[in-house]
Design a protein around this motif. Structure first.
Motif, short mmCIF file in Angstrom:
data_model
loop_
_atom_site.label_atom_id
_atom_site.label_comp_id
_atom_site.label_asym_id
_atom_site.label_seq_id
_atom_site.Cartn_x
_atom_site.Cartn_y
_atom_site.Cartn_z
N SER A 93 0.86 -1.20 0.02
CA SER A 93 -0.07 0.04 0.00
C SER A 93 0.79 1.44 -0.04
O SER A 93 1.76 1.17 0.59
CB SER A 93 -0.84 0.06 1.10
N TYR A 94 0.24 2.40 -0.58
CA TYR A 94 1.17 3.47 -0.69
C TYR A 94 0.76 4.30 0.74
O TYR A 94 1.65 4.94 1.33
CB TYR A 94 0.70 4.51 -1.93
N THR A 95 -0.53 4.17 0.92
CA THR A 95 -0.93 5.03 2.15
C THR A 95 -0.90 4.06 3.41
O THR A 95 -0.47 3.05 3.15
CB THR A 95 -2.36 5.24 1.88
N GLY A 96 -0.84 4.70 4.58
CA GLY A 96 -0.69 3.63 5.62
C GLY A 96 0.93 3.75 6.09
O GLY A 96 1.57 3.90 5.46
N SER A 97 0.90 3.92 7.41
CA SER A 97 2.11 4.01 8.03
C SER A 97 2.53 2.96 9.16
O SER A 97 1.53 3.45 10.24
CB SER A 97 2.57 5.53 8.49
N PRO A 98 3.31 2.01 9.07
CA PRO A 98 3.96 1.71 7.95
C PRO A 98 3.23 1.05 6.64
O PRO A 98 2.08 0.77 6.90
CB PRO A 98 5.06 0.43 8.42
N PRO A 99 3.87 1.11 5.42
CA PRO A 99 3.18 0.67 4.35
C PRO A 99 2.65 -0.91 4.54
O PRO A 99 3.57 -1.57 5.13
CB PRO A 99 4.16 0.51 3.19
N PHE A 100 1.64 -1.28 4.26
CA PHE A 100 1.29 -2.49 4.41
C PHE A 100 1.48 -3.60 3.32
O PHE A 100 1.50 -3.45 2.21
CB PHE A 100 -0.39 -2.45 4.34
N LEU A 101 2.42 -4.52 3.91
CA LEU A 101 2.84 -5.63 2.81
C LEU A 101 1.89 -6.86 3.02
O LEU A 101 1.92 -7.72 4.14
CB LEU A 101 4.18 -5.86 3.22
N PHE A 154 -8.48 -6.62 -2.35
CA PHE A 154 -7.45 -5.87 -1.80
C PHE A 154 -7.51 -6.32 -0.08
O PHE A 154 -8.32 -6.13 0.46
CB PHE A 154 -8.14 -4.36 -1.72
N PRO A 155 -6.26 -6.63 -0.01
CA PRO A 155 -5.81 -7.31 1.38
C PRO A 155 -5.92 -6.03 2.35
O PRO A 155 -5.67 -4.97 1.87
CB PRO A 155 -4.48 -7.53 1.45
N GLY A 162 -7.01 0.61 11.40
CA GLY A 162 -8.29 1.06 11.40
C GLY A 162 -9.17 1.48 10.39
O GLY A 162 -10.40 2.08 10.50
N TYR A 163 -8.76 1.07 9.24
CA TYR A 163 -9.74 1.04 8.19
C TYR A 163 -9.17 -0.12 7.18
O TYR A 163 -8.10 -0.46 7.24
CB TYR A 163 -9.40 2.49 7.16
#
Length: 256
Positions: A93-101, A154-155, A162-163
Motif C-alpha cells: 500500500s502507498y498509504t498507511g504507516s508503515p506501508p502494508f505488505l 484488496f488485502p 483502523g480502516y
C-alpha cells in the motif's frame, strides 16, 4: 530521366521516414515498456457502462480499468491503450504507516476500457517527464467494487490501521494476451466496441498487439482512422494506403 525519378522517389521516402520519426520523438504520450511498475487506484462505474474506448457494455462483467491519460495515449475518446490487457499484481500500500505488505500475493488481469484524466498532482498526473506522487509514470484505475472482482481482492488489516481500504497500491504490471488471459476473452459480447456511436468515435480491439491493423490510434492526434472494432471480435483491416504505396514503390525499385 529514370535515374532522376528514382532518386527523387528515394529522397521523398527518406523525408517521409524522417518526418515519422520526428513525430514519434515529439509525441507527448508515454512510451512505456510491456512490463513494469505502476500505481493502482479504484473507481466505480455502473454495470453495462460504455466508457471512453467505447467497449461493449458487457465488458463490465469482467475486470476492467482506466489507464492514466499520458500512457493511455489520448485526452478523450479512444487511445492506443484501449483494449489492452494487463496482469496487475499488488506489492504494497502507498498509504498507511508503515506501508502494508500483504502476506498473500494478489493479481488480476484487466482490460483497459477507459482513461483516467490528467491532473496536476493526482495519481494520473504522470507524464513523460514527471512522475505521480508514488514515483510512478503510470496509474491503473481499477473498476471496483465490481461483480467481476471478489470483495476481498484488496488485502487489509483493519485492526491495525483502523480502516480497510488503503486506496492506493504500488503494483507491477505485465502485458498479456487478452484472449488467453482476460476472464472475458472468450465471451464475444464482452469484446469489440458498441455499434451505435459510429466507428469514428469508438475503438476497442479484442486483442491489440501494437500493429496498425489491430491497435487504436490516438483520438487526440487525429492522425488516422481507428481500426473497425464494431464487431464481437475485432476485424482485421486492410493495410493502410500509405504503406501500400511504399510497398509498391519498393517493388518497382527491385524490378529496375
Amino acid at each position: 530521366m529514370f535515374c532522376n525519378a528514382h532518386d527523387g522517389l528515394m529522397l521523398s521516402l527518406y523525408l517521409l521516414l524522417c518526418f515519422a520519426f520526428q513525430v514519434l520523438a515529439d509525441s507527448p504520450w508515454i512510451d512505456y515498456p510491456a512490463d513494469g511498475t505502476a500505481t493502482m487506484t479504484h473507481y466505480t462505474i455502473p454495470d453495462g457502462f460504455v466508457a471512453a474506448c467505447g467497449c461493449n457494455g458487457d465488458s463490465t462483467k469482467y475486470p476492467t480499468a482506466a489507464m492514466s491519460q499520458m500512457a493511455y495515449g489520448s485526452s478523450n475518446a479512444f487511445g492506443p491503450a484501449c483494449g489492452k490487457c494487463f496482469n496487475l499484481t499488488l506489492l504494497n500500500s502507498y498509504t498507511g504507516s508503515p506501508p502494508f505488505l500483504p502476506s498473500v500475493v494478489k493479481s488480476i488481469v484487466i482490460k483497459v476500457t477507459d482513461l483516467c484524466p490528467l491532473s496536476e498532482a493526482g495519481w494520473c498526473s504522470g507524464t513523460k517527464t514527471k512522475k505521480n506522487p508514488s514515483g510512478q509514470f503510470i496509474n491503473f484505475d481499477l473498476a471496483y467494487p465490481s461483480r467481476a472482482i471478489p470483495d476481498d481482492f484488496f488485502p487489509s488489516n483493519e485492526s491495525y490501521y483502523g480502516y480497510k481500504d488503503f486506496g492506493v497500491w504500488n503494483i507491477t504490471y505485465q502485458t498479456v494476451d487478452c484472449l488467453k488471459h482476460w476472464a472475458g476473452g472468450r465471451t464475444p459480447a464482452a469484446l469489440g466496441s458498441v455499434t451505435n456511436l459510429g466507428n469514428e468515435s469508438v475503438c476497442c480491439p479484442a486483442n491489440p498487439t501494437g500493429n496498425l491493423n489491430d491497435t487504436c490510434p490516438s483520438y487526440s492526434d487525429h492522425n488516422r482512422l481507428p481500426p473497425d472494432t464494431m464487431t464481437s471480435y475485432a476485424r482485421m483491416l486492410a493495410i493502410p494506403s500509405t504503406l501500400v504505396i511504399i510497398f509498391v514503390v519498393a517493388h518497382l525499385f527491385q524490378l529496375e
